[in-house]
Design an enzyme around this catalytic site. Structure first.
Site, PDB file in Angstrom:
ATOM      1  CE1 TYR A 170      -3.153   2.933   0.415  1.00  0.00           C
ATOM      2  CE2 TYR A 170      -3.509   2.327   2.700  1.00  0.00           C
ATOM      3  CZ  TYR A 170      -3.800   3.144   1.631  1.00  0.00           C
ATOM      4  OH  TYR A 170      -4.711   4.155   1.765  1.00  0.00           O
ATOM      5  CB  CYS A 171       0.923   4.299   0.222  1.00  0.00           C
ATOM      6  SG  CYS A 171       1.582   5.984   0.251  1.00  0.00           S
ATOM      7  CB  ILE A 172       5.775   4.666   0.633  1.00  0.00           C
ATOM      8  CG1 ILE A 172       7.288   4.634   0.416  1.00  0.00           C
ATOM      9  CG2 ILE A 172       5.439   4.401   2.069  1.00  0.00           C
ATOM     10  CD1 ILE A 172       8.031   5.637   1.271  1.00  0.00           C
TER      11      ILE A 172
END
Length: 580
Positions: A312-314
């Protein structure tokens, strides 16, 4: 240092230290923002505008036309309720019923017409570097958002109506809240009072155990609730710019709970919230101590089973780097990869790039160097500034002028629970990913050698969100050009967080989905968007069906910690790191 002339010269190392200390002090005053960058961008714009008489004449004509049309509208709207205004659009906060009355609709039109004119003035000046005009426009837009009639009590009809109805009590409450907030912020007691949602009580309460821990992560294995589970476990790698429990919020919004109930063996990484002692942790440390050691632990608990990974995300960027390194090295333990609002090509990374340049990173680096980390207030402030009208000023008006006590949701409560970024890791991440775009160019190194997403040959499920201002879906879509594997791309409504945390039953959500197989021709994102069928509801069940296709068989749930206690259960979920 002495010279033949008898002069005592300052050593180069001391001179560099002097520069560092001075810039650090400057960065602390400016909260890590670079005034140099803004000055240079403004000068670039002003000087090129000065030598563009045609552009200036066009702006003068546009100004006259806009003022004339606004004047006509101001009069006509007094007598005609459906009079059409000259503004290109109306800001969401000024689109309600109360704003349709005169003179408030004139205020709303005036504000947007002003923004329209300044957009023309700041953009499209020949010779100005694109990043400079974007920065100049962003600053102008932020100033205009601050001066919006929605933010001023005498021009906001909702504030006026509430003040009359409550005889000013709303303003008295707002003043009390303002004083309370200033005292709290001065004491650094957090971003919000929270007696409703608490981690371990009604957040992050899906049953499980911490089965592995090192100096950077705790690994949680969740207790199964079905008689059989898919043979391949699911390992989630969340971002470390947020607490992991965004994926295990209250029970109706818990992705972890949803997956467990669908018969998945679920593991999740809980990152340590770093402090000054962790300043030298590198991005590669996050790859090795985070993703790789978590994969090793899951492999020990579920031996001979490949792993369905989720980032998720970074955390998705990190997972992509780790997966590329594994593919390069012939490590075939991954069954599939799911990326949620995660970027790998940062060439068009959206509005956050306003804050990323060599000058800006120099100031930010100095701010982090002194403390050893980037504070959560800096991270939150930067993301909020991208949508200041909604994320900053709307809340201030509601609290200080309307006198409404903030009612926290589970997502808002999580959002107030900020994390810190280690100095070295964050500097490397911003420089290599955003500034140099090294990963997309196959120049990012793990273990001393470059990695490439083109080496990944396991199926991928990639999720973008329509209104994401952190990882814009057009940027996430670029994964099509970096990979050769089967790639299912799903675009859901909502933003970076709310679009992903989209509980199983969500009537206001919609999504588009399509699978690109190896050998298929490339489709541009705009064409893709127009061609794909729109499905109503949460995207979670669609993803669960895809995960089922990555499952070879059903088995009895593996014991917590694995057979023969391959990994000892250390403590109950949510563990200790989440409270850091």
């Amino acid at each position: 240092m002495n010279t033949s002339l008898g002069l005592h010269l300052v050593e180069d190392a001391d001179l560099k230290k002097m520069d560092r200390e001075f810039r650090t002090a400057f960065a602390q005053i400016s909260k890590g923002m670079s005034p140099v960058e803004l000055v240079l961008a403004t000068l670039d714009w002003i000087f090129h505008l000065a030598i563009s008489p045609g552009k200036r004449l066009q702006l003068a004509q546009s100004f006259i036309v806009k003022v004339r049309n606004l004047g006509i509208y101001s009069v006509s709207s007094l007598f005609k309720k459906d009079a059409e205004g000259p503004a290109s659009k109306i800001e969401r906060r000024m689109s309600g019923e109360s704003w349709q009355k005169w003179p408030f609709k004139v205020f709303a039109q005036s504000h947007q017409v002003t923004k329209d004119w300044w957009l023309e003035a700041s953009m499209g000046v020949e010779g100005v570097r694109s990043e400079n005009e974007i920065l100049v426009h962003a600053v102008i837009e932020h100033i205009l958002d601050m001066l919006s009639p929605a933010n001023l009590p005498l021009t906001n009809p909702d504030v006026l109506k509430t003040t009359v109805k409550q005889r000013g009590k709303n303003l008295a409450r707002g003043l009390k809240y303002f004083v309370k907030d200033q005292i709290r912020d001065a004491a650094k007691n957090g971003l919000a009072e929270n007696d409703v949602y608490k981690v371990g009580e009604n957040l992050a309460i899906t049953p499980g155990k911490v089965v592995f821990q090192n100096e950077l992560i705790e690994l949680i294995q969740y207790t199964p609730v079905t008689e059989e589970v898919g043979a391949e476990p699911v390992l989630i790698c969340p971002a470390w710019i947020m607490k992991y429990y965004i994926l295990d919020l209250s029970q109706k919004n818990s992705m972890v709970k949803f997956l467990v109930e669908q018969g998945k063996t679920v593991f999740i990484i809980s990152w340590k919230n770093p402090d000054a002692d962790d300043k030298n942790l590198s991005f590669e440390d996050y790859v090795q101590l985070g993703a790789m050691e978590a994969i090793d632990a899951v492999s020990a608990i579920c031996p001979k089973q490949k792993i369905n990974t989720v980032g998720y995300c970074i955390g998705g960027t990190l997972l992509s780097v780790a997966a590329a390194a594994m593919a390069r090295d012939g490590d075939d333990r991954l069954k599939s990869i799911t990326l949620l609002a995660a970027q790998a090509d940062f060439s068009e990374a959206g509005e956050i790039t306003r804050f990323i340049s060599p000058s800006q990173l120099s100031f930010l680096e100095k701010l982090m160097w002194k403390r050893g980390y980037l504070g959560s207030e800096n991270m939150g402030g930067a993301f909020s500034a991208l949508k200041a009208s909604d994320l900053i000023y709307a809340g201030m008006v509601d609290r200080y002028f309307l006198g409404n006590e903030a009612s926290l949701s589970d997502l808002m409560s999580w959002n107030a629970d900020g994390t810190r970024m280690p100095y070295r890791m964050h500097t490397e991440y911003l420089t290599e990913m955003y500034l140099n775009n090294s990963f997309a160019q196959n120049k990012f190194k793990v273990g001393g050698n470059a990695v490439s997403m083109a080496d990944i040959d396991v199926p991928m499920f990639v999720v973008g969100t329509e209104t994401d201002h952190v990882a814009p879906w057009l940027s996430v879509f670029k994964l099509h050009g970096l990979t050769r594997c089967q790639l299912t791309f799903l675009l859901t409504s909502g933003g970076h967080n709310a679009g992903i945390v989209s509980g199983r039953e969500h009537p206001r959500r919609r999504y588009r989905v399509h699978t690109r197989n190896p050998g298929d021709h490339y489709t541009a994102p705009e064409e893709w968007f127009d061609e794909m069928e729109v499905n109503q509801g949460s995207w979670w069940p669609e993803w669960d069906k895809w995960l089922d296709t990555q499952t070879t068989k059903k088995i009895a749930p593996p014991p917590i910690g694995g057979a023969k206690k391959a990994k000892k259960a250390l403590r109950d979920a949510p563990g200790e790191y989440v409270f850091g």
